[in-house]
Design a protein around this motif. Structure first.
Motif, PDB file in Angstrom:
ATOM      1  N   ILE A 111       0.874  -1.182   0.000  1.00 16.01           N
ATOM      2  CA  ILE A 111       0.000   0.000   0.000  1.00 16.01           C
ATOM      3  C   ILE A 111       0.911   1.232   0.000  1.00 16.01           C
ATOM      4  O   ILE A 111       1.728   1.410   0.908  1.00 16.01           O
ATOM      5  N   VAL A 112       0.774   2.063  -1.015  1.00 16.07           N
ATOM      6  CA  VAL A 112       1.653   3.226  -1.184  1.00 16.07           C
ATOM      7  C   VAL A 112       0.876   4.509  -0.862  1.00 16.07           C
ATOM      8  O   VAL A 112      -0.235   4.709  -1.351  1.00 16.07           O
ATOM      9  N   ILE A 113       1.496   5.368  -0.029  1.00 17.74           N
ATOM     10  CA  ILE A 113       0.953   6.718   0.204  1.00 17.74           C
ATOM     11  C   ILE A 113       2.088   7.698  -0.079  1.00 17.74           C
ATOM     12  O   ILE A 113       3.034   7.822   0.700  1.00 17.74           O
ATOM     13  N   GLY A 114       2.013   8.348  -1.222  1.00 23.86           N
ATOM     14  CA  GLY A 114       3.055   9.302  -1.600  1.00 23.86           C
ATOM     15  C   GLY A 114       2.846  10.664  -0.964  1.00 23.86           C
ATOM     16  O   GLY A 114       1.717  11.066  -0.665  1.00 23.86           O
ATOM     17  N   ASN A 115       3.955  11.382  -0.730  1.00 19.92           N
ATOM     18  CA  ASN A 115       3.917  12.741  -0.176  1.00 19.92           C
ATOM     19  C   ASN A 115       3.048  12.824   1.085  1.00 19.92           C
ATOM     20  O   ASN A 115       2.153  13.661   1.202  1.00 19.92           O
ATOM     21  N   TYR A 116       3.364  11.956   2.030  1.00 13.75           N
ATOM     22  CA  TYR A 116       2.602  11.917   3.289  1.00 13.75           C
ATOM     23  C   TYR A 116       2.596  13.282   3.985  1.00 13.75           C
ATOM     24  O   TYR A 116       1.610  13.667   4.602  1.00 13.75           O
ATOM     25  N   HIS A 117       3.685  14.026   3.847  1.00 10.30           N
ATOM     26  CA  HIS A 117       3.809  15.324   4.530  1.00 10.30           C
ATOM     27  C   HIS A 117       2.815  16.357   4.006  1.00 10.30           C
ATOM     28  O   HIS A 117       2.575  17.376   4.665  1.00 10.30           O
ATOM     29  N   LEU A 119      -0.430  15.740   3.370  1.00 16.10           N
ATOM     30  CA  LEU A 119      -1.810  15.466   3.783  1.00 16.10           C
ATOM     31  C   LEU A 119      -2.331  16.604   4.655  1.00 16.10           C
ATOM     32  O   LEU A 119      -1.589  17.169   5.456  1.00 16.10           O
ATOM     33  N   ASP A 120      -3.629  16.933   4.493  1.00 13.72           N
ATOM     34  CA  ASP A 120      -4.212  17.993   5.314  1.00 13.72           C
ATOM     35  C   ASP A 120      -4.320  17.529   6.766  1.00 13.72           C
ATOM     36  O   ASP A 120      -4.234  16.336   7.078  1.00 13.72           O
ATOM     37  N   GLY A 121      -4.538  18.468   7.657  1.00 10.43           N
ATOM     38  CA  GLY A 121      -4.488  18.203   9.093  1.00 10.43           C
ATOM     39  C   GLY A 121      -5.361  17.062   9.569  1.00 10.43           C
ATOM     40  O   GLY A 121      -4.896  16.128  10.244  1.00 10.43           O
ATOM     41  N   GLU A 122      -6.673  17.072   9.217  1.00  9.57           N
ATOM     42  CA  GLU A 122      -7.593  16.055   9.719  1.00  9.57           C
ATOM     43  C   GLU A 122      -7.267  14.686   9.126  1.00  9.57           C
ATOM     44  O   GLU A 122      -7.262  13.663   9.819  1.00  9.57           O
ATOM     45  N   ASN A 123      -6.979  14.655   7.828  1.00 12.38           N
ATOM     46  CA  ASN A 123      -6.631  13.396   7.170  1.00 12.38           C
ATOM     47  C   ASN A 123      -5.347  12.819   7.763  1.00 12.38           C
ATOM     48  O   ASN A 123      -5.238  11.615   8.010  1.00 12.38           O
ATOM     49  N   LYS A 124      -4.383  13.704   8.025  1.00 13.13           N
ATOM     50  CA  LYS A 124      -3.102  13.244   8.557  1.00 13.13           C
ATOM     51  C   LYS A 124      -3.267  12.665   9.963  1.00 13.13           C
ATOM     52  O   LYS A 124      -2.694  11.625  10.292  1.00 13.13           O
ATOM     53  N   SER A 125      -4.040  13.332  10.810  1.00 15.39           N
ATOM     54  CA  SER A 125      -4.192  12.861  12.195  1.00 15.39           C
ATOM     55  C   SER A 125      -4.912  11.507  12.246  1.00 15.39           C
ATOM     56  O   SER A 125      -4.520  10.607  12.995  1.00 15.39           O
ATOM     57  N   LYS A 126      -5.957  11.333  11.417  1.00 17.14           N
ATOM     58  CA  LYS A 126      -6.686  10.053  11.410  1.00 17.14           C
ATOM     59  C   LYS A 126      -5.825   8.936  10.819  1.00 17.14           C
ATOM     60  O   LYS A 126      -5.823   7.801  11.312  1.00 17.14           O
ATOM     61  N   SER A 148       6.053   8.032   1.449  1.00 15.22           N
ATOM     62  CA  SER A 148       7.166   8.873   0.989  1.00 15.22           C
ATOM     63  C   SER A 148       6.999  10.280   1.547  1.00 15.22           C
ATOM     64  O   SER A 148       5.882  10.776   1.692  1.00 15.22           O
ATOM     65  N   VAL A 149       8.144  10.894   1.915  1.00 16.57           N
ATOM     66  CA  VAL A 149       8.171  12.286   2.381  1.00 16.57           C
ATOM     67  C   VAL A 149       9.354  12.981   1.716  1.00 16.57           C
ATOM     68  O   VAL A 149      10.315  12.326   1.298  1.00 16.57           O
ATOM     69  N   ASN A 150       9.291  14.301   1.639  1.00 16.71           N
ATOM     70  CA  ASN A 150      10.421  15.023   1.039  1.00 16.71           C
ATOM     71  C   ASN A 150      11.598  15.125   2.007  1.00 16.71           C
ATOM     72  O   ASN A 150      12.753  15.107   1.618  1.00 16.71           O
ATOM     73  N   LYS A 151      11.289  15.224   3.318  1.00 10.52           N
ATOM     74  CA  LYS A 151      12.317  15.263   4.350  1.00 10.52           C
ATOM     75  C   LYS A 151      11.853  14.412   5.526  1.00 10.52           C
ATOM     76  O   LYS A 151      10.708  14.536   5.969  1.00 10.52           O
TER      77      LYS A 151
END
Length: 580
Positions: A111-117, A119-126, A148-151
């Motif tokens: 399961i791939v989630i690109g550019n995790y950093h 994600l908007d606030g609510e989506n990221k927290s959940k 994946s994240v840029n940093k």
């Protein structure tokens, strides 16, 4: 094995070792796609590879940019929400719900989630809550969750105990060489081996997709001139792209260096030439017991050629020059300065072979044994980290560190196995000043003043008179003073010629006729270094006498000393006696 194959192999080996949550520090989406494709074909064949991305969806008769699930195949397809039971899930909960559904579902491999950093606030927290809940329970046959994240620093702290991080890799020399040779073959280009080595060294530090882009852009903008070994337009383009690359972190600066002519400094030039032979044949040298050259430290008064030598070295060895300004390393928070220095060192190694010019190194490290408790502690950490790296580095990242003074620098800097050698520059002798003046006066647009007239050229006459006046008045010059004097002289000659009525003289004849008198007048108008910095000169020479540093130039024997040199020696002795 290329960069993407190496990353995919690292990911899979980590996964089969029991880590189901892996984070890739990767900047380009294309690179993530390449890694995922290798995972799909080589390691997860027969299993589904899913990516949670974004698309346009309709909610309550309105269009939204919302998450969606894609199955990566030869032709990637978006899976309809009603097919996977997510049609009633709100966008802010969608990613978390998709993870819940597929993480332990049979047949799902990745399961791939690109550019995790991003994600908007609510989506990221959940999503974070679900990631922590799922990953803290180790089970066999669960899917690999690949973020994946840029940093890496943009990851939430709560996630660190449950994930394994893998940093992106940049292509090594062999891979860059392969890509260049492939491009040369495709375009039927003829590039000599020396120029190929230059291109390869300049391309160090770029990602794979950047290199492909640079080749195409160079061809588009410059055509055949891009790869011409005289025009070398591709190096200009790479230089501009390197500036952009380094601007992201603002730690290092890329300097584009062309042919640099430098007077005197015979000893250090010879030492550089010898180091260059090793660096050009590094693999062979290492096999035959030679250590990787580390670099040199040059101490000298301002204006005596330290910085110019760093540029000369890059020009002579035909490798890039990267400047590290110690002032840029200083951060506002605890740990920032050490982190910045580590990042700068890593970036420089990625771009090797190169010259890493550390300008005014004393600004960053002097005082590590003094100052307040907290200040001294962080400086000691920086010094320790830098010296360990300097001693252990095995890349051809050649250090040229310059310092106006070594006062306050810790003694560890000068131990063997740190820098290869430590050199110092002195106030130039009469012989060296002649050479310095000639470097500036023999530039193409000025060299007419060297034409012989009445057995001596105007240039030689003006130089000899300046040396006599300087000695008589105890006004001793640095190389920078000499450069300024020549620049001011030709500025005045140009203005005077345009204001005069000497229409019967050409500009070149006017320069030859008036060089001596104008140069004398301009010399009287400037303040040379010895006039304003006598105490600094005295302290500097006291330091030299106590050190084991090597003079960059050959010393003049007593019998070859001219009047200027004798007066300079007497001046320095007098200034030292004032501070004793």
């Amino acid at each position: 094995m290329n960069v993407f194959e190496k990353i995919a192999e690292d990911v899979y080996e980590t996964y089969i070792s029991g880590k189901c949550g892996i984070v890739l520090e990767i900047e380009h989406k294309q690179e993530l796609n390449s890694v995922v494709e290798i995972l799909r074909q080589k390691y997860f064949s027969g299993k589904k590879v899913l990516e949670i991305g974004y698309t346009t969806k309709n909610f309550s008769d309105k269009a939204y940019f919302a998450p969606a699930v894609y199955q990566i195949m030869n032709v990637t397809r978006q899976i309809p929400d009603d097919e996977i039971g997510l049609q009633d899930v709100q966008p802010s909960s969608y990613i978390a719900a998709a993870l819940e559904k597929f993480y332990d579902k049979p047949g799902v491999g990745v399961i791939v989630i690109g550019n995790y950093h991003l994600l908007d606030g609510e989506n990221k927290s959940k999503t974070l809550r679900v990631l922590c809940d799922k990953l803290k329970i180790e089970k066999n046959n669960n899917a690999l969750i690949l973020l994946s994240v840029n940093k890496i620093k943009n990851l939430p702290d709560e996630l660190y105990p449950y994930i394994y991080t893998i940093h992106s890799k940049k292509p090594d020399i062999e891979e860059i060489k392969y890509k260049l040779n492939k491009f040369i073959e495709e375009k039927n280009l003829k590039i000599n081996e020396s120029f190929q080595r230059e291109i390869i060294s300049y391309l160090q530090g770029f990602y794979t997709y950047d290199i492909d882009y640079i080749f195409k852009r160079a061809e588009k903008i410059f055509g055949e001139k891009a790869f011409d070994d005289k025009e070398k337009k591709i190096l200009e383009l790479i230089g501009k792209e390197k500036v952009k690359l380094l601007e992201k972190d603002q730690l290092l600066q890329w300097s584009i260096v062309k042919n640099i002519n430098i007077a005197n400094m015979e000893k250090i030039k010879k030492y550089l030439c010898e180091s260059g032979i090793i660096m050009k044949n590094l693999e062979d040298a290492i096999k035959k017991g030679v250590n990787v050259p580390k670099g040199i430290l040059i101490m000298g008064l301002p204006g005596t050629g330290k910085s110019l030598f760093a540029k000369y070295a890059a020009s002579e060895l035909k490798i890039p020059l990267i400047r590290l300004d110690m002032g840029r390393m200083m951060g506002g928070y605890v740990g920032d300065s050490e982190r910045n220095l580590r990042m700068a060192q890593q970036q420089a190694e990625e771009m090797s072979p190169c010259i890493l010019w550390i300008d005014e190194i004393e600004k960053g490290f002097a005082g590590s044994g003094t100052g307040g408790r907290e200040e001294g502690a962080y400086l000691k950490r920086m010094v320790g980290g830098f010296l360990t790296w300097l001693q252990e580095k095995n890349k051809s990242c050649y250090i040229i560190a310059t310092a106006n003074s070594i006062k306050g620098l810790p003694p560890e800097f000068f131990r063997k196995e740190r820098f290869d050698e430590c050199f110092f520059t002195a106030m130039p002798s009469s012989k060296e000043l002649r050479e310095i003046f000639k470097v500036h006066l023999l530039k193409p647009e000025r060299k007419h003043v060297a034409d012989i007239k009445n057995s001596i050229s105007p240039m030689e006459k003006a130089i000899e008179n300046i040396l006599q006046w300087a000695a008589a008045d105890n006004r001793f010059m640095t190389g920078a003073d000499a450069s300024t004097l020549v620049s001011n002289t030709f500025r005045r000659l140009y203005i005077d010629y345009n204001l005069s009525n000497n229409n019967n003289l050409s500009k070149q004849d006017y320069d030859r006729e008036h060089l001596d008198e104008v140069m004398k007048a301009e010399f009287e108008n400037i303040k040379v270094y010895s006039e304003t910095n006598g105490e600094d000169i005295a302290n500097y020479y006291k330091t030299i006498r106590k050190s084991n540093f090597i003079n960059v130039s050959e010393c003049i024997s007593r019998q070859n000393e001219e009047n200027y040199d004798k007066c300079l020696s007497y001046f320095i002795s007098e200034e030292i006696s004032k501070i004793n």
